[in-house]
Write an enzyme that holds these catalytic residues in place. Structure first.
Site: not given
Ligand code: PAF
Length: 281
Positions: A35, A37
């Site tokens: 999440e 990224h």
């Protein structure tokens, strides 16, 4: 979504995209996406027409005794997450295509990269800057987004962009945390159940330092002392590499919190090296 593996194909597409006056947003990663990224992808999406995410576990930023060989990989899941988040291009080059056998040019930063992680990972930032410079030349982004967990990395990259005149806007996204506060990291997957439970106290210690600051404490040795106490007792790390308070711009240690101060820690929980930080005020 396109998946490109050839450097030449990625560079040609970037040139064509720029010729069409379309803005390229770029999220460089080493894959095994989470999440954190994806939050960077969303920032890039808002700032650009085409989002490129690179996935490359860069050998030259790992030391000889580090985790290059076991760095986690899951290309199928990565592609699914990218597709779902509306990434336009996943650039996943091979090491041979990125680094020719006789490559001999590296990018070196001489001030910001010497303390904090740089002290414990010799050559790491040279490896990071070299790959980021190469990726910028291949992907040709207008905007590139990096995560705030790697605060020193982000500052060193900002400095490279400024000093070498890369025409790229750098954006630093906030740290994304698990519901219990642990900073998201691909390396969290190495943690055993017990290590994972203890690791959450890294963030607890930083929150405690923030509370002390809010109560009026300005002396960074008091803040660092409290962090150390909590980490030693509740994280029980196998090693504390550093607990530092540095000026966010210069990354030089400060004794009193005046300007924006980066309070950063690096610890090993079992064999897993974890970093985290907060900015105060
Ligand atoms: O932060 C990372 O994942 C890497 O250091 C980066 C910026 C992709 C360079 O390999």
């Amino acid at each position: 979504m396109k998946i490109i593996s050839m450097v030449s194909a990625m560079q040609s597409l970037a040139i064509q995209t720029r010729q069409k006056c379309r803005c390229i947003g770029f999220v460089p990663t080493m894959g095994f996406l989470h999440e954190g990224h994806m939050s960077l992808v969303r920032i890039a999406r808002n700032k650009s027409d085409i989002v490129v995410l690179s996935s490359f576990v860069n050998p030259v930023q790992f030391g000889p005794n580090e985790d290059f060989d076991k760095y986690p990989r899951d290309e199928t899941k990565d592609d699914m997450l990218c597709e779902r988040e509306g990434v336009d291009i996943v650039f996943r080059p091979s090491a041979d295509d990125i680094y020719t056998n006789d490559h001999s040019v590296y990018v070196e930063e001489e001030k910001l990269s010497t303390g904090l992680c740089g002290k414990f990972r010799p050559g790491h930032f040279q490896g990071v800057l070299t790959i980021v410079a190469k990726l910028f030349n291949i992907v040709q982004p207008h905007v590139a987004v990096f995560g705030g967990k790697d605060a020193q990395q982000a500052r060193v990259i900002e400095q490279m962009v400024r000093d070498l005149n890369f025409p790229v806007e750098i954006i630093i996204g906030p740290i994304i945390r698990e519901p219990d506060g642990l900073a998201m990291s691909s390396r969290n997957t190495y943690l055993s159940q017990d290590e994972r439970k203890r690791a959450v106290n890294i963030y607890v210690s930083l929150c405690h330092a923030r509370r002390l600051y809010e109560q009026g404490v300005r002396n960074t040795s008091v803040l660092r002392g409290k962090i150390r106490e909590i980490i030693e007792t509740d994280v029980q790390p196998s090693e504390i590499e550093y607990i530092e308070a540095v000026d966010y711009t210069t990354l030089q240690p400060v004794t009193i919190v005046q300007n924006i101060t980066l309070v950063a820690v690096a610890v090993k929980v079992g064999r897993t090296r974890l970093i985290d930080n907060i900015l105060i005020p």
